[in-house]
Scaffold this active site. Structure first.
Site, PDB file in Angstrom:
ATOM      1  N   GLU A 161       0.796  -1.239   0.000  1.00 36.75           N
ATOM      2  CA  GLU A 161       0.000   0.000   0.000  1.00 36.75           C
ATOM      3  C   GLU A 161       0.823   1.281   0.000  1.00 36.75           C
ATOM      4  OE1 GLU A 161      -2.660  -0.405   3.320  1.00 36.75           O
ATOM      5  OE2 GLU A 161      -3.805  -2.001   2.357  1.00 36.75           O
ATOM      6  N   HIS A 244     -10.172  -6.436  -2.014  1.00 37.13           N
ATOM      7  CA  HIS A 244     -11.212  -6.120  -1.015  1.00 37.13           C
ATOM      8  C   HIS A 244     -12.326  -5.369  -1.741  1.00 37.13           C
ATOM      9  CE1 HIS A 244      -8.854  -7.325   2.432  1.00 37.13           C
ATOM     10  NE2 HIS A 244      -7.872  -6.507   2.115  1.00 37.13           N
TER      11      HIS A 244
HETATM   12  C1  GLA Z   1      -4.824  -4.558   4.513  1.00 40.66           C
HETATM   13  C2  GLA Z   1      -3.540  -5.281   4.890  1.00 40.66           C
HETATM   14  C3  GLA Z   1      -3.797  -6.551   5.625  1.00 40.66           C
HETATM   15  C4  GLA Z   1      -4.887  -6.401   6.663  1.00 40.66           C
HETATM   16  C5  GLA Z   1      -6.120  -5.834   6.041  1.00 40.66           C
HETATM   17  C6  GLA Z   1      -7.227  -5.649   7.037  1.00 40.66           C
HETATM   18  O1  GLA Z   1      -5.417  -5.026   3.395  1.00 40.66           O
HETATM   19  O2  GLA Z   1      -2.735  -5.571   3.771  1.00 40.66           O
HETATM   20  O3  GLA Z   1      -2.615  -6.977   6.261  1.00 40.66           O
HETATM   21  O4  GLA Z   1      -4.437  -5.588   7.709  1.00 40.66           O
HETATM   22  O5  GLA Z   1      -5.801  -4.575   5.505  1.00 40.66           O
HETATM   23  O6  GLA Z   1      -7.387  -6.721   7.881  1.00 40.66           O
END
Ligand code: GLA
Length: 394
Positions: A161, A244
């Site tokens: 990220e 997600h």
């Molecule tokens: C992000 C991170 C994960 C986790 C998710 C939420 O996507 O990459 O490690 O923390 O958020 O659970």
């Protein structure tokens, strides 16, 4: 493939062979991991300690999946809670569990702005850790952790990220690491990880970098980033797209497929690393707490055809791209999902309900995977080769 990985892969084959002759053969042969194995696609989940210790959860973790990602146990905050004081218990347990069950491991994550230890962030804030010390600490962190599990990690999420949610997107100048160490830290992190484990596949991992929002803004930035790293001969092997999704926004699996192909054409592997599909759920209280408790009086609320469609769409995108070597869900059970805690009023994001019954979202993945033999077979060494034999490279 090194010897340890070969052992894990052999164990995996044996485990699958073992289940194939078990009394309930049809059921075992239709597990997600067995169906994915038909084309050497690894099916994964994020696992937290209870997934390995609770009997019901660990059974599913072992039976259904062929690659595990530690939910938290490899993050810096967990492995070095006080400076120089390490806690590898959770990470060790996960790697051992995976090997015992013929599963590979996605290491997650080495460089991220989140879940850092307090001693580190406070030291930077109060000036007791200078930028050059911070750089040394990161180098040491990567070297220590990657070396500890050398030969036992299939893919490492080296960076997580780093890109801005903007159009156009770019590496965030305000990111904790970029603001202190400059953009060159990205290449260095990959080089340090490669030095510590030359066999591990090294990934850039982020959300919305395969056109999930329909704009390709973040994809364009991620593509430029990894293309530039490759041009500099930085040892990057893969792109992880978290996946997600949220039913209140759009999702276009055709765009996702195109984007995964584009990364693959650079010679990179790709992976779906944190798939879930969240939605607003029925609530009974003024805080909009989603109903995800075992006493949920409306068991059917977990069935949502759109959610199943979106899981199918992500999986189909992965299946269509030969370089897509793993498809991982971010936890498999609603009762454990991060979603209700992070998104007010939302939930129902995973593939098993709060009573650990498979939901239609599970069946959707299972049925799609049963058609997997029609998709390109991932090279067996998709497990770890760096030769770019995926057929996707221009
Ligand atoms: C992000 C991170 C994960 C986790 C998710 C939420 O996507 O990459 O490690 O923390 O958020 O659970």
């Amino acid at each position: 493939m090194n010897v340890r990985l070969m052992a894990a892969a052999a164990a995996s084959v044996l485990a699958l062979a073992g289940t194939a002759i078990a009394a309930d053969a049809p059921t075992s042969a239709s597990t997600l991991r067995a169906l994915g194995a038909q084309i050497h696609l690894r099916i994964g989940t994020a696992a937290v300690p209870s997934d390995l210790s609770d009997p019901a959860l660990s059974q599913i973790t072992a039976d259904q999946f062929s690659v595990l990602t530690p939910g938290n146990e490899m993050k810096w905050q967990v492995v070095e809670p006080q400076q120089g004081n390490f806690n590898w218990t959770g990470a060790d347990n996960l790697v051992n569990f995976a090997e015992e069950h013929g599963e590979l491991v996605r290491g997650h994550t080495l460089v991220w702005h989140n879940q850092l230890p307090n001693w580190l962030t406070q030291g930077v804030t109060n000036g007791t850790i200078s930028d050059s010390q911070l750089r040394d600490l990161l180098h040491q962190h990567i070297t220590t952790e990657v070396s500890r599990y050398r030969g036992r990690i299939w893919q490492w999420d080296v960076l997580n990220e780093m890109l801005a949610d903007a159009n156009p997107s770019q590496v965030k100048p305000t990111d904790f690491w970029i603001s202190h160490l400059g953009v060159g830290i990205i290449a260095d992190a990959f080089r340090w990880a490669h030095a510590a484990d030359p066999e591990a596949l090294l990934c850039y991992n982020d959300y919305n970098i395969a056109g999930e929002d329909g704009s390709n803004a973040k994809f364009n930035a991620a593509f430029a980033l990894v293309r530039d790293l490759l041009a500099q001969k930085v040892p990057i092997d893969c792109v992880g797209d978290q996946g997600h999704l949220d039913l209140q926004y759009g999702f276009n699996p055709v765009l996702m497929t195109e984007d995964l192909h584009a990364y693959a054409k650079l010679g990179l592997k790709v992976a779906i690393t944190e798939a879930d599909v969240r939605m607003f759920v029925e609530t009974t209280d003024s805080n909009q707490t989603p109903i995800v408790s075992p006493t949920d009086p409306t068991p059917n609320h977990t069935a949502n055809p759109a959610a199943s469609d979106w899981f199918i769409g992500m999986l189909q995108s992965c299946l269509a791209v030969k370089a897509c070597i793993s498809f991982t869900v971010w936890g498999f059970a609603d009762a454990e999902s991060w979603v209700p805690g992070a998104f007010r009023g939302e939930g129902n994001a995973t593939i098993y309900d709060v009573n650990l019954n498979p939901k239609p979202q599970y069946t959707a993945l299972q049925q799609t995977l049963s058609l997997a033999p029609g998709a390109p077979r991932r090279s067996r060494g998709g497990d770890r080769d760096r030769e770019g034999d995926e057929g996707d490279r221009d």
